[in-house]
Write a protein that holds these residues in place. Structure first.
Motif, PDB file in Angstrom:
ATOM      1  N   LYS A 187       0.842  -1.208   0.000  1.00  0.00           N
ATOM      2  CA  LYS A 187       0.000   0.000   0.000  1.00  0.00           C
ATOM      3  C   LYS A 187       0.878   1.261   0.000  1.00  0.00           C
ATOM      4  O   LYS A 187       0.593   2.236  -0.695  1.00  0.00           O
ATOM      5  CB  LYS A 187      -0.898  -0.034   1.248  1.00  0.00           C
ATOM      6  CG  LYS A 187      -1.902   1.102   1.325  1.00  0.00           C
ATOM      7  CD  LYS A 187      -2.865   0.868   2.478  1.00  0.00           C
ATOM      8  CE  LYS A 187      -3.879   1.977   2.574  1.00  0.00           C
ATOM      9  NZ  LYS A 187      -4.919   1.713   3.584  1.00  0.00           N
ATOM     10  N   GLN A 188       1.964   1.199   0.779  1.00  0.00           N
ATOM     11  CA  GLN A 188       2.904   2.327   0.836  1.00  0.00           C
ATOM     12  C   GLN A 188       3.578   2.547  -0.532  1.00  0.00           C
ATOM     13  O   GLN A 188       3.703   3.676  -1.002  1.00  0.00           O
ATOM     14  CB  GLN A 188       3.960   2.059   1.913  1.00  0.00           C
ATOM     15  CG  GLN A 188       5.010   3.135   2.036  1.00  0.00           C
ATOM     16  CD  GLN A 188       5.906   2.925   3.250  1.00  0.00           C
ATOM     17  OE1 GLN A 188       5.938   3.742   4.149  1.00  0.00           O
ATOM     18  NE2 GLN A 188       6.644   1.836   3.277  1.00  0.00           N
ATOM     19  N   SER A 239       1.102   4.137  -2.971  1.00  0.00           N
ATOM     20  CA  SER A 239       0.912   5.572  -2.674  1.00  0.00           C
ATOM     21  C   SER A 239       2.067   6.387  -3.241  1.00  0.00           C
ATOM     22  O   SER A 239       1.862   7.467  -3.811  1.00  0.00           O
ATOM     23  CB  SER A 239       0.836   5.810  -1.166  1.00  0.00           C
ATOM     24  OG  SER A 239      -0.284   5.194  -0.636  1.00  0.00           O
ATOM     25  N   ASN A 289       1.748   6.585  -7.016  1.00  0.00           N
ATOM     26  CA  ASN A 289       0.697   7.530  -7.411  1.00  0.00           C
ATOM     27  C   ASN A 289       1.144   8.978  -7.247  1.00  0.00           C
ATOM     28  O   ASN A 289       0.813   9.838  -8.069  1.00  0.00           O
ATOM     29  CB  ASN A 289      -0.587   7.283  -6.603  1.00  0.00           C
ATOM     30  CG  ASN A 289      -1.253   5.975  -7.000  1.00  0.00           C
ATOM     31  OD1 ASN A 289      -1.009   5.461  -8.096  1.00  0.00           O
ATOM     32  ND2 ASN A 289      -2.085   5.428  -6.117  1.00  0.00           N
ATOM     33  N   ARG A 290       1.905   9.243  -6.172  1.00  0.00           N
ATOM     34  CA  ARG A 290       2.415  10.608  -5.970  1.00  0.00           C
ATOM     35  C   ARG A 290       3.393  11.002  -7.068  1.00  0.00           C
ATOM     36  O   ARG A 290       3.411  12.139  -7.525  1.00  0.00           O
ATOM     37  CB  ARG A 290       3.098  10.740  -4.601  1.00  0.00           C
ATOM     38  CG  ARG A 290       2.165  10.950  -3.453  1.00  0.00           C
ATOM     39  CD  ARG A 290       2.866  11.448  -2.205  1.00  0.00           C
ATOM     40  NE  ARG A 290       3.991  10.625  -1.802  1.00  0.00           N
ATOM     41  CZ  ARG A 290       3.899   9.523  -1.065  1.00  0.00           C
ATOM     42  NH1 ARG A 290       2.702   9.100  -0.677  1.00  0.00           N
ATOM     43  NH2 ARG A 290       4.969   8.840  -0.727  1.00  0.00           N
ATOM     44  N   TRP A 334       4.992  14.446  -0.756  1.00  0.00           N
ATOM     45  CA  TRP A 334       4.665  14.043   0.611  1.00  0.00           C
ATOM     46  C   TRP A 334       4.968  15.196   1.559  1.00  0.00           C
ATOM     47  O   TRP A 334       6.031  15.806   1.501  1.00  0.00           O
ATOM     48  CB  TRP A 334       5.488  12.825   1.017  1.00  0.00           C
ATOM     49  CG  TRP A 334       5.201  12.421   2.438  1.00  0.00           C
ATOM     50  CD1 TRP A 334       5.882  12.802   3.551  1.00  0.00           C
ATOM     51  CD2 TRP A 334       4.121  11.610   2.889  1.00  0.00           C
ATOM     52  NE1 TRP A 334       5.310  12.270   4.686  1.00  0.00           N
ATOM     53  CE2 TRP A 334       4.213  11.536   4.297  1.00  0.00           C
ATOM     54  CE3 TRP A 334       3.073  10.943   2.239  1.00  0.00           C
ATOM     55  CZ2 TRP A 334       3.312  10.806   5.069  1.00  0.00           C
ATOM     56  CZ3 TRP A 334       2.175  10.216   3.022  1.00  0.00           C
ATOM     57  CH2 TRP A 334       2.304  10.154   4.418  1.00  0.00           C
ATOM     58  N   PRO A 367      -2.987  10.858   6.569  1.00  0.00           N
ATOM     59  CA  PRO A 367      -3.049   9.836   5.492  1.00  0.00           C
ATOM     60  C   PRO A 367      -3.561   8.497   6.002  1.00  0.00           C
ATOM     61  O   PRO A 367      -3.424   8.174   7.187  1.00  0.00           O
ATOM     62  CB  PRO A 367      -1.579   9.725   5.051  1.00  0.00           C
ATOM     63  CG  PRO A 367      -0.789  10.121   6.258  1.00  0.00           C
ATOM     64  CD  PRO A 367      -1.596  11.167   6.943  1.00  0.00           C
TER      65      PRO A 367
END
Length: 423
Positions: A372-373, A376, A379-380, A387, A420
């Motif tokens: 999941k990290q 993310s 996607n960033r 971040w 988040p």
């Protein structure tokens, strides 16, 4: 069963004992990693202990009474003795702790309020590559500030794993208008592949009082061939012109004493002469854990005890060699559930499963939250979004002017609406 439940309720036990690591081939995981940094390599969950590195950092506070003690004295040298002992006590919890804490996820946080010890603490994982953990603690009577950031560089050297804890640690005592800074020693876990695991700390630690110019220069001694120096710490408190004010000696696993510098030097001289006369033929084989010379520090006449490690609970070996303080770090009490931010380590599912003894679920959840990290981050990178840390910002340490992570002062307002979703 009743005794076990009582122990868990009192914080002297965990829900399940640790797993045996005997069936895990660490060599098969690490053989391609010699000389590499380990922060980017996925380790099986069985090598972990059920705490995040953010929680493990909180163990710096186990001996907070030394800070309170420093505040009560009007003599700057006496304060330095207490602060130096606090710096040594901060690594004492690592004795026999061969489990690896979970790597914090980016944005992960941890808080701890201990009214009995007079402090509150919060920390945040402010960077993932490189991994940086920032923390800020304050006395409940506004009597101290303790803060810093740690960037642990882990390297595998074939038979050992070395952790070099880069980062600055600062302690401020407003009552005396004083600030102290230092860095931690290097920690090494030996016999990763064969033999009994054992831990040593080595390197120089210099605690500086930025107001008076006094400093405490400590050496955490490497074990040496005969095992005679294992766990030993020694050094001097010096004034601003580098004149020795007193000596400090002991073991980071046990206790620390102070004594007059001339007395210490004379003792060292005679001790060296005696040990050369009695030099043993026995050398430590690498697969053995060296035994310390006796189970206590040899006390020099005229010495004053400044710190002794808190005894561990009788069941500590079954529970990852945790101290009583460490056993309580993952407790999730009912009144915390509506108050904690959703990023707090206590809510992290892989750690919770491991603590309960469910290794398969812990492993599956660790894989899921790490994936999941990664998603993310991916996607960033596709968008222009960067971040943003929530509770700390980068800046200059006010005392030694080095780059540091500074607390942004808003965590305890309890506004957690825009955090988040990391778990």
């Amino acid at each position: 069963i009743a005794d076990g439940l009582l122990a868990i309720a009192c914080g002297t036990s965990l829900p399940a004992p640790m797993f045996s690591r005997n069936d895990v081939s660490i060599w098969s995981i690490l053989k391609k990693c010699i000389g590499m940094e380990l922060s980017k390599i996925a380790m099986p969950v069985i090598l972990n202990e059920p705490l995040s590195f953010l929680q493990r950092l909180t163990e710096y506070m186990e001996h907070t009474y030394l800070i309170h003690q420093a505040n009560t004295t009007t003599d700057s040298m006496e304060r330095m003795k207490c602060v130096a002992a606090f710096a040594v006590s901060a690594v004492a919890s690592q004795w026999e702790r061969t489990g690896k804490p979970f790597n914090p996820l980016l944005g992960e946080t941890y808080e701890l309020i201990r009214e009995d010890l007079g402090f509150r603490w919060m920390s945040e994982q402010v960077s993932h590559h490189p991994p940086v953990s920032a923390f800020h603690a304050e006395g409940l009577q506004e009597d101290f500030l303790f803060h810093g950031s740690i960037y642990p560089k882990l390297k595998f050297w074939g038979k050992s794993v070395e952790a070099e804890p880069k980062g600055i640690i600062s302690l401020e005592l407003p009552k005396h208008n004083e600030a102290y800074t230092w860095t931690n020693p290097t920690c090494c876990v030996h016999n990763i592949i064969v033999g009994q695991l054992w831990i040593e700390q080595y390197g120089n630690v210099e605690v500086i009082n930025h107001k008076t110019g006094e400093r405490c220069s400590l050496i955490f001694k490497p074990c040496g061939l005969f095992g005679k120096e294992l766990h030993k710490v020694e050094g001097y408190i010096l004034d601003k012109s580098k004149k020795k004010l007193c000596a400090i000696y002991g073991k980071w696993t046990e206790c620390l004493y102070t004594v007059d510098a001339d007395t210490f030097d004379a003792h060292k001289k005679s001790d060296k002469k005696n040990s050369e006369e009695k030099k043993s033929e026995y050398l430590i084989r690498p697969e053995e854990m060296p035994l310390p010379d006796g189970d206590t520090v040899q006390v020099i006449p005229g010495s004053e005890l400044i710190w002794r490690i808190a005894p561990r609970p009788d069941n500590s070996a079954e529970f990852y060699a945790f101290s009583t303080f460490a056993m309580q770090l993952n407790e999730l009490e009912e009144d915390m559930k509506g108050v904690l931010p959703p990023t707090d380590c206590r809510l992290r599912p892989d750690i919770r499963h491991m603590e309960k003894g469910d290794i398969d679920s812990a492993s599956a959840e660790k894989k899921r939250v790490e994936e999941k990290q990664r998603l993310s981050r991916k996607n960033r990178s596709k968008s222009t979004e960067e971040w943003k840390t929530r509770w700390f910002h980068q800046g200059t340490n006010p005392h030694n002017k080095a780059q540091d992570w500074l607390y942004s002062n808003s965590y305890w307002d309890r506004n957690y609406s825009l955090l988040p979703d990391i778990y």
